[in-house]
Design a protein around this motif. Structure first.
Motif, PDB file in Angstrom:
ATOM      1  N   GLY A 233      16.375   0.784  -1.276  1.00 37.78           N
ATOM      2  CA  GLY A 233      16.588  -0.200  -0.226  1.00 37.78           C
ATOM      3  C   GLY A 233      15.337  -0.619   0.525  1.00 37.78           C
ATOM      4  N   GLN A 234      14.226   0.049   0.246  1.00 37.08           N
ATOM      5  CA  GLN A 234      12.996  -0.241   0.983  1.00 37.08           C
ATOM      6  C   GLN A 234      12.012  -1.081   0.189  1.00 37.08           C
ATOM      7  N   ALA A 235      12.337  -1.347  -1.076  1.00 34.39           N
ATOM      8  CA  ALA A 235      11.435  -2.144  -1.906  1.00 34.39           C
ATOM      9  C   ALA A 235      12.234  -2.795  -3.027  1.00 34.39           C
ATOM     10  N   ASP A 236      11.732  -3.917  -3.489  1.00 33.76           N
ATOM     11  CA  ASP A 236      12.364  -4.657  -4.566  1.00 33.76           C
ATOM     12  C   ASP A 236      12.033  -3.999  -5.902  1.00 33.76           C
ATOM     13  N   GLY A 237      13.042  -3.818  -6.744  1.00 24.37           N
ATOM     14  CA  GLY A 237      12.857  -3.168  -8.039  1.00 24.37           C
ATOM     15  C   GLY A 237      11.846  -3.860  -8.923  1.00 24.37           C
TER      16      GLY A 237
ATOM     17  N   GLU B  67       0.835  -1.205   0.000  1.00 24.79           N
ATOM     18  CA  GLU B  67       0.000   0.000   0.000  1.00 24.79           C
ATOM     19  C   GLU B  67       0.869   1.255   0.000  1.00 24.79           C
ATOM     20  N   GLU B  68       1.911   1.276   0.843  1.00 23.82           N
ATOM     21  CA  GLU B  68       2.809   2.430   0.902  1.00 23.82           C
ATOM     22  C   GLU B  68       3.521   2.626  -0.432  1.00 23.82           C
ATOM     23  N   LEU B  69       3.962   1.532  -0.998  1.00 26.58           N
ATOM     24  CA  LEU B  69       4.677   1.576  -2.270  1.00 26.58           C
ATOM     25  C   LEU B  69       3.759   2.076  -3.387  1.00 26.58           C
ATOM     26  N   THR B  70       2.544   1.569  -3.430  1.00 20.40           N
ATOM     27  CA  THR B  70       1.574   1.998  -4.439  1.00 20.40           C
ATOM     28  C   THR B  70       1.283   3.489  -4.296  1.00 20.40           C
TER      29      THR B  70
ATOM     30  N   ILE C 101       8.415  -2.898  -7.792  1.00 22.13           N
ATOM     31  CA  ILE C 101       8.147  -1.512  -8.192  1.00 22.13           C
ATOM     32  C   ILE C 101       7.747  -1.475  -9.663  1.00 22.13           C
ATOM     33  N   LYS C 102       8.512  -2.176 -10.486  1.00 15.74           N
ATOM     34  CA  LYS C 102       8.251  -2.204 -11.933  1.00 15.74           C
ATOM     35  C   LYS C 102       6.850  -2.742 -12.221  1.00 15.74           C
ATOM     36  N   GLN C 103       6.465  -3.807 -11.519  1.00 17.51           N
ATOM     37  CA  GLN C 103       5.138  -4.393 -11.737  1.00 17.51           C
ATOM     38  C   GLN C 103       4.029  -3.400 -11.400  1.00 17.51           C
ATOM     39  N   ILE C 104       4.180  -2.692 -10.280  1.00 18.15           N
ATOM     40  CA  ILE C 104       3.143  -1.744  -9.864  1.00 18.15           C
ATOM     41  C   ILE C 104       3.079  -0.567 -10.839  1.00 18.15           C
ATOM     42  N   VAL C 105       4.248  -0.076 -11.274  1.00 15.34           N
ATOM     43  CA  VAL C 105       4.278   1.031 -12.230  1.00 15.34           C
ATOM     44  C   VAL C 105       3.594   0.620 -13.530  1.00 15.34           C
ATOM     45  N   GLU C 106       3.903  -0.575 -14.029  1.00 10.37           N
ATOM     46  CA  GLU C 106       3.267  -1.056 -15.259  1.00 10.37           C
ATOM     47  C   GLU C 106       1.756  -1.136 -15.094  1.00 10.37           C
ATOM     48  N   GLN C 107       1.330  -1.637 -13.940  1.00 10.86           N
ATOM     49  CA  GLN C 107      -0.093  -1.780 -13.669  1.00 10.86           C
ATOM     50  C   GLN C 107      -0.791  -0.413 -13.654  1.00 10.86           C
ATOM     51  N   LYS C 108      -0.137   0.582 -13.073  1.00 10.06           N
ATOM     52  CA  LYS C 108      -0.741   1.912 -12.955  1.00 10.06           C
ATOM     53  C   LYS C 108      -0.739   2.693 -14.275  1.00 10.06           C
ATOM     54  N   LEU C 109       0.215   2.383 -15.151  1.00  4.25           N
ATOM     55  CA  LEU C 109       0.315   3.121 -16.412  1.00  4.25           C
ATOM     56  C   LEU C 109      -0.507   2.511 -17.545  1.00  4.25           C
ATOM     57  N   ARG C 110      -1.076   1.354 -17.336  1.00  6.62           N
ATOM     58  CA  ARG C 110      -1.883   0.719 -18.394  1.00  6.62           C
ATOM     59  C   ARG C 110      -3.212   1.382 -18.548  1.00  6.62           C
TER      60      ARG C 110
END
Length: 148
Positions: free
Chosen positions: A132-136, A98-101, A139-148
């Motif tokens: 250092g607080q999240a796996d790259g 949730e924080e990452l999103t 992050i990439k998966q969430i960014v892709e999901q949000k940009l679709r």
């Protein structure tokens, strides 16, 4: 207390406890830090640089873990998972999904990203914020999901 101080302290404790696996992992991380400081020509590295090295070590082990699983090498899978557990003690607290999103959504608004073409801008802006607080990969998966 700096990362190097913590590693030295934990290394002494691992020696006393005869914990060979922890000792081995700490020595590898210390060697990586030392190599990086020599490469950069510095006596001591900043916290940010230490974190970069630690993240690199974690990423290498995660990549190896996947390869070992694919090859059916359970002995190496277990060893690598243990190493990851040891390294996790030195990383900052990991962000929840949730924080990452939330951070990613704010960043998308900041850089005015609208499509997958803007992924590089978003990733370039998000990565320093969550270093250092999240796996790259996550992050990439969430960014892709949000940009679709």
């Amino acid at each position: 207390m700096t990362l190097l101080d913590r590693l030295n302290q934990d290394m002494k404790q691992a020696m006393k406890n005869k914990d060979k696996e922890t000792l081995s992992v700490i020595r590898m991380v210390k060697a990586s830090i030392q190599n990086e400081s020599i490469k950069l020509g510095k006596d001591t590295l900043s916290e940010d640089e230490d974190l970069t090295i630690l993240s690199r070590e974690v990423k290498q082990r995660k990549d190896s873990l996947q390869e070992f699983k694919n090859a059916g090498r359970e002995d190496l899978v277990e060893k690598t998972e243990n190493e990851l557990d040891i390294l996790a003690q030195y990383l900052p607290k990991q962000l929840s999904d949730e924080e990452l999103t939330s951070i990613i959504q704010e960043t998308i608004k900041e850089v005015n990203a609208t499509s997958m073409k803007d992924m590089g801008k978003v990733m370039g802006s998000v990565m320093p914020k969550v270093k250092g607080q999240a796996d790259g990969t996550k992050i990439k998966q969430i960014v892709e999901q949000k940009l679709r």
